[in-house]
Design a protein around this motif. Sequence first.
Motif, PDB file in Angstrom:
ATOM      1  N   HIS A 551       0.813  -1.213   0.000  1.00 57.64           N
ATOM      2  CA  HIS A 551       0.000   0.000   0.000  1.00 57.64           C
ATOM      3  C   HIS A 551       0.852   1.272   0.000  1.00 57.64           C
ATOM      4  CE1 HIS A 551      -2.826  -3.097   1.435  1.00 57.64           C
ATOM      5  NE2 HIS A 551      -3.789  -2.321   0.924  1.00 57.64           N
ATOM      6  N   SER A 552       2.140   1.117  -0.290  1.00 55.66           N
ATOM      7  CA  SER A 552       3.059   2.258  -0.429  1.00 55.66           C
ATOM      8  C   SER A 552       3.041   3.178   0.789  1.00 55.66           C
ATOM      9  CB  SER A 552       2.705   3.076  -1.698  1.00 55.66           C
ATOM     10  OG  SER A 552       2.742   2.250  -2.840  1.00 55.66           O
ATOM     11  N   GLN A 553       3.043   2.590   1.958  1.00 57.31           N
ATOM     12  CA  GLN A 553       3.051   3.378   3.200  1.00 57.31           C
ATOM     13  C   GLN A 553       4.492   3.662   3.628  1.00 57.31           C
ATOM     14  OE1 GLN A 553       0.670   0.441   5.269  1.00 57.31           O
ATOM     15  NE2 GLN A 553      -1.026   1.903   5.528  1.00 57.31           N
ATOM     16  N   GLU A 554       4.706   4.879   4.141  1.00 60.30           N
ATOM     17  CA  GLU A 554       6.028   5.280   4.609  1.00 60.30           C
ATOM     18  C   GLU A 554       6.328   4.582   5.938  1.00 60.30           C
ATOM     19  OE1 GLU A 554       8.448   9.344   5.998  1.00 60.30           O
ATOM     20  OE2 GLU A 554       6.373   9.474   5.244  1.00 60.30           O
ATOM     21  N   VAL A 555       7.577   4.161   6.112  1.00 62.25           N
ATOM     22  CA  VAL A 555       8.000   3.482   7.343  1.00 62.25           C
ATOM     23  C   VAL A 555       9.125   4.279   7.987  1.00 62.25           C
ATOM     24  CG1 VAL A 555       9.008   1.385   8.353  1.00 62.25           C
ATOM     25  CG2 VAL A 555       7.306   1.202   6.503  1.00 62.25           C
ATOM     26  N   VAL A 556       8.987   4.559   9.312  1.00 59.32           N
ATOM     27  CA  VAL A 556       9.983   5.312  10.070  1.00 59.32           C
ATOM     28  C   VAL A 556      10.407   4.473  11.277  1.00 59.32           C
ATOM     29  CG1 VAL A 556      10.466   7.399  11.401  1.00 59.32           C
ATOM     30  CG2 VAL A 556       9.002   7.521   9.364  1.00 59.32           C
ATOM     31  N   LEU A 557      11.717   4.399  11.527  1.00 61.49           N
ATOM     32  CA  LEU A 557      12.256   3.704  12.689  1.00 61.49           C
ATOM     33  C   LEU A 557      12.762   4.743  13.676  1.00 61.49           C
ATOM     34  CD1 LEU A 557      14.265   0.843  10.902  1.00 61.49           C
ATOM     35  CD2 LEU A 557      11.830   0.911  11.528  1.00 61.49           C
ATOM     36  N   ALA A 558      12.170   4.773  14.880  1.00 68.45           N
ATOM     37  CA  ALA A 558      12.524   5.796  15.874  1.00 68.45           C
ATOM     38  C   ALA A 558      12.764   5.126  17.230  1.00 68.45           C
ATOM     39  CB  ALA A 558      11.410   6.853  15.977  1.00 68.45           C
ATOM     40  N   PHE A 559      13.866   4.391  17.322  1.00 65.71           N
ATOM     41  CA  PHE A 559      14.170   3.642  18.541  1.00 65.71           C
ATOM     42  C   PHE A 559      15.123   4.409  19.449  1.00 65.71           C
ATOM     43  CE2 PHE A 559      12.471   0.373  15.818  1.00 65.71           C
ATOM     44  CZ  PHE A 559      11.819  -0.481  16.705  1.00 65.71           C
ATOM     45  N   ASP A 560      15.246   3.925  20.676  1.00 64.85           N
ATOM     46  CA  ASP A 560      16.160   4.531  21.646  1.00 64.85           C
ATOM     47  C   ASP A 560      17.595   4.385  21.156  1.00 64.85           C
ATOM     48  OD1 ASP A 560      13.860   4.849  23.049  1.00 64.85           O
ATOM     49  OD2 ASP A 560      14.320   3.368  24.608  1.00 64.85           O
ATOM     50  N   ILE A 561      18.473   5.231  21.718  1.00 60.16           N
ATOM     51  CA  ILE A 561      19.867   5.197  21.265  1.00 60.16           C
ATOM     52  C   ILE A 561      20.725   4.230  22.079  1.00 60.16           C
ATOM     53  CG2 ILE A 561      19.777   7.539  20.351  1.00 60.16           C
ATOM     54  CD1 ILE A 561      21.163   8.493  22.912  1.00 60.16           C
ATOM     55  N   ASP A 562      20.103   3.517  23.034  1.00 61.06           N
ATOM     56  CA  ASP A 562      20.900   2.548  23.790  1.00 61.06           C
ATOM     57  C   ASP A 562      21.101   1.278  22.963  1.00 61.06           C
ATOM     58  OD1 ASP A 562      18.443   1.312  23.850  1.00 61.06           O
ATOM     59  OD2 ASP A 562      18.103   1.576  25.983  1.00 61.06           O
ATOM     60  N   GLN A 563      21.849   0.332  23.524  1.00 59.07           N
ATOM     61  CA  GLN A 563      22.221  -0.867  22.778  1.00 59.07           C
ATOM     62  C   GLN A 563      20.997  -1.699  22.381  1.00 59.07           C
ATOM     63  OE1 GLN A 563      25.095  -3.260  24.839  1.00 59.07           O
ATOM     64  NE2 GLN A 563      25.438  -4.650  23.132  1.00 59.07           N
ATOM     65  N   ALA A 564      20.054  -1.864  23.301  1.00 59.02           N
ATOM     66  CA  ALA A 564      18.858  -2.660  23.018  1.00 59.02           C
ATOM     67  C   ALA A 564      18.024  -2.009  21.909  1.00 59.02           C
ATOM     68  CB  ALA A 564      18.023  -2.820  24.275  1.00 59.02           C
ATOM     69  N   GLY A 565      17.872  -0.670  21.987  1.00 65.71           N
ATOM     70  CA  GLY A 565      17.087   0.031  20.985  1.00 65.71           C
ATOM     71  C   GLY A 565      17.702  -0.067  19.602  1.00 65.71           C
ATOM     72  N   GLN A 566      19.015   0.082  19.539  1.00 68.37           N
ATOM     73  CA  GLN A 566      19.686   0.009  18.243  1.00 68.37           C
ATOM     74  C   GLN A 566      19.659  -1.400  17.652  1.00 68.37           C
ATOM     75  OE1 GLN A 566      20.944   2.780  16.419  1.00 68.37           O
ATOM     76  NE2 GLN A 566      19.567   3.597  18.003  1.00 68.37           N
ATOM     77  N   ARG A 567      19.655  -2.417  18.555  1.00 69.49           N
ATOM     78  CA  ARG A 567      19.576  -3.798  18.072  1.00 69.49           C
ATOM     79  C   ARG A 567      18.206  -4.059  17.442  1.00 69.49           C
ATOM     80  NH1 ARG A 567      21.438  -5.944  22.297  1.00 69.49           N
ATOM     81  NH2 ARG A 567      19.465  -6.461  23.338  1.00 69.49           N
ATOM     82  N   MET A 568      17.133  -3.552  18.081  1.00 64.89           N
ATOM     83  CA  MET A 568      15.793  -3.722  17.505  1.00 64.89           C
ATOM     84  C   MET A 568      15.648  -2.954  16.192  1.00 64.89           C
ATOM     85  SD  MET A 568      13.038  -3.787  20.639  1.00 64.89           S
ATOM     86  CE  MET A 568      13.928  -2.869  21.873  1.00 64.89           C
ATOM     87  N   GLN A 569      16.210  -1.749  16.159  1.00 69.30           N
ATOM     88  CA  GLN A 569      16.124  -0.944  14.940  1.00 69.30           C
ATOM     89  C   GLN A 569      16.827  -1.642  13.781  1.00 69.30           C
ATOM     90  OE1 GLN A 569      16.272   3.434  14.964  1.00 69.30           O
ATOM     91  NE2 GLN A 569      18.179   3.246  13.785  1.00 69.30           N
ATOM     92  N   LYS A 570      17.985  -2.246  14.041  1.00 72.42           N
ATOM     93  CA  LYS A 570      18.739  -2.943  12.992  1.00 72.42           C
ATOM     94  C   LYS A 570      17.952  -4.139  12.466  1.00 72.42           C
ATOM     95  CE  LYS A 570      22.504  -3.604  10.569  1.00 72.42           C
ATOM     96  NZ  LYS A 570      22.870  -2.647   9.485  1.00 72.42           N
ATOM     97  N   LEU A 571      17.288  -4.858  13.384  1.00 75.73           N
ATOM     98  CA  LEU A 571      16.516  -6.039  12.994  1.00 75.73           C
ATOM     99  C   LEU A 571      15.346  -5.657  12.092  1.00 75.73           C
ATOM    100  CD1 LEU A 571      16.055  -9.082  13.324  1.00 75.73           C
ATOM    101  CD2 LEU A 571      14.785  -8.598  15.422  1.00 75.73           C
ATOM    102  N   ILE A 572      14.588  -4.608  12.481  1.00 76.68           N
ATOM    103  CA  ILE A 572      13.433  -4.195  11.677  1.00 76.68           C
ATOM    104  C   ILE A 572      13.893  -3.559  10.356  1.00 76.68           C
ATOM    105  CG2 ILE A 572      11.417  -2.670  11.620  1.00 76.68           C
ATOM    106  CD1 ILE A 572      11.137  -3.055  14.608  1.00 76.68           C
ATOM    107  N   GLU A 573      15.053  -2.897  10.384  1.00 76.70           N
ATOM    108  CA  GLU A 573      15.603  -2.331   9.151  1.00 76.70           C
ATOM    109  C   GLU A 573      15.903  -3.442   8.148  1.00 76.70           C
ATOM    110  OE1 GLU A 573      19.275   0.580   7.648  1.00 76.70           O
ATOM    111  OE2 GLU A 573      19.234  -0.193   9.716  1.00 76.70           O
ATOM    112  N   ASN A 574      16.463  -4.544   8.612  1.00 77.25           N
ATOM    113  CA  ASN A 574      16.775  -5.675   7.725  1.00 77.25           C
ATOM    114  C   ASN A 574      15.511  -6.300   7.162  1.00 77.25           C
ATOM    115  OD1 ASN A 574      19.519  -5.340   8.145  1.00 77.25           O
ATOM    116  ND2 ASN A 574      19.610  -6.816   9.835  1.00 77.25           N
ATOM    117  N   ILE A 575      14.467  -6.431   8.006  1.00 76.76           N
ATOM    118  CA  ILE A 575      13.200  -6.990   7.532  1.00 76.76           C
ATOM    119  C   ILE A 575      12.592  -6.072   6.475  1.00 76.76           C
ATOM    120  CG2 ILE A 575      10.856  -7.645   8.207  1.00 76.76           C
ATOM    121  CD1 ILE A 575      11.953  -8.295  10.988  1.00 76.76           C
ATOM    122  N   SER A 576      12.672  -4.763   6.720  1.00 76.14           N
ATOM    123  CA  SER A 576      12.120  -3.789   5.766  1.00 76.14           C
ATOM    124  C   SER A 576      12.800  -3.896   4.420  1.00 76.14           C
ATOM    125  CB  SER A 576      12.283  -2.367   6.322  1.00 76.14           C
ATOM    126  OG  SER A 576      11.625  -2.222   7.560  1.00 76.14           O
TER     127      SER A 576
END
Length: 649
Positions: A551-576
């Motif tokens: 549906h051509s929806q925009e996706v934004v990743l806005a996670f915390d800057i700590d280690q756990a947040g960056q790990r989740m952001q990297k995982l969802i970035e790869n899936i995207s």
Amino acid sequence: MIYMQQYTIQPIQYAVLHITKYKETGRIGTHLDRKNLTQNVAHFKSDIDPAMRELLGPHIDHTRTHLNEELSPLKNESLTKDIHSRIQSGYRGNKEIRKDAVKALGIILTGSHERMKAIEQDEKLFNDWKRANYGFACREFGSENIIRFTLHRDEKTPHIHCVVVPICKDGRLSAKSFMSGSHMLMAYQDRYANAMNRFGLNRGIAKHLTERSHIPIGQFRKETLKKKQEIMLSVTSDIPRPNLLNFKQVHQNIANQLCAYAYEAEKQKLKALETEKTYSNIIKENIRSDLDRVKREVNLIQHAASMGYQLNKAKSSRLWAVMDKDGDKILIRNGLNNNGYWTYTSLVDDKDKGTIIDFMLKRGFSYKEIRGLNSIHLDDTVIKNQSSLENDLKNLSVQEKLAKAYFCSIVYKKEDNYLTSRGIAPSTYGPYIGISLQVGRKAVFGLYQGLNNQGNGTMCSTISYQFFTDNTGKIESRKYFQKGLSRGLAVLKHPNFPVKKIVFTESPIDALSHKQLYAEKDSTMYIATCGTMSNSIIKEINNLLKEAKQHSQEVVLAFDIDQAGQRMQKLIENISKQEGIQPTKMSVTSGKDWNEQLQQNLTGQAMNFLLQLQKSIARDIRSNCSIDEYQKSRKKEIAYIDKYVGIEL
């Protein structure tokens, strides 16, 4: 000749405990220390009920005053000065003590006259009785607060005056903490009777069973006099007055005798009615007590199994038992609720819910049959089978029922709630109230499975945020997942706008803070992982991103800057990227997360207000006071669950 053996029914001997509040202690101090007292001391007992005055008697015997004892080691000076010294050493409150504050409690400890005189005659037994009373007082009120423990043997019945300064463990001067309602006073009576039982003193019949009410002595005397006058008028109106001879004295004597007989008959009639009412109430109380025991002691899962209900292992977990008998499907929590009861709810009839009593009544059993239930002979096979199951429920429809029950039980508070204390404005969270968010002293977000790109899915659990304060006064926010339910994703989506943009954050608090910082449009949907990236959550995100791509929806990743947040952001970035989406990444510019950045943007004055509000909320939650707002809202939550679900979460 037949000889009949005569039996004497011995009257029950009772333990007696009476508590009085003292704002002024000069008069009772004079009575306790026997300073300049006349023989008649009835005026010192005007603040206790007639039965207690009768037990203690109106006079003192000065020839026995030397037998009195002071058993408290804290007596130094006059009662008033000793109370002041205890307050000076123990009070840690910030406010100045009011002049009309209750500064002491007076507890009279004794028993029925006949038994107390018998105990007094046995020196060893009497010493044991004194030690047992002092031990009871120390356990209930704290030895450091007992500034008088005075034994009086020069009045009608031996008794002890225990004077307590009501200082709590946290340093507050609070008589209410020691005398908060009738339930606390009844509990004192229960525990004192237990302590005195070995001395032949028993618990009296509870006031709520006799339905007697305390009448002030002045009112009692007026009502007694009025009743006597009414009887006098009724019984003498038909007595003829001779005209020929003067028999006034004879007439008066007859009238007085008739009045006395009629008054005594009236008293006996009232006593009989009172006894009948008390007996009826005792029967009701015994029934209530039996049913309460059944609700607490009988394992509902085992009992249902004994009735032929089968455990559905595929739908059950260690915490929840889904059971079925001929289409009668029920859900039972494996454990007691907040009231200490086993409870259930039907999965086919929303009105069929409650405790084991409701369960049995709905299935045709009588109260008489229910009162005799126990767990002694129940088979524990079903419990062993359930203990081998997983911790979380797997059946989504059952999870949805439990999650929505708790979610709907939260009492909404528009102002000064958890979210406003985090700096989040009502205009920011308002569109989500009652849909995926409830807020009061805590904030509760629904967690969902089976989400599509428009935020539609099935609520499977909840996550709650609330403040706590430790003994040092430090405030922190904690999160709690609903126990026994599988986790999902938190969703914040405006119900009236189609989704054009999806923003992923670590927590729903971060999502609301981000929305407020960047004034995101109502067409933006927020998805929060809540710190969980299990295989099932990853699968949910994968399906969601597939639909976002379609549906051509925009996706934004806005996670915390700590280690756990960056790990989740990297995982969802790869899936995207696997789905052909190039997400936009945003990072906080100050603080460790979006809420901290939001609060840092506030002025110093606004921040101080938020800190004070957080302390207020934390204090309300931690307080044990039964009238604070948190307790009221908690009662409403429990009442809602009992009414609409029948189970406590």
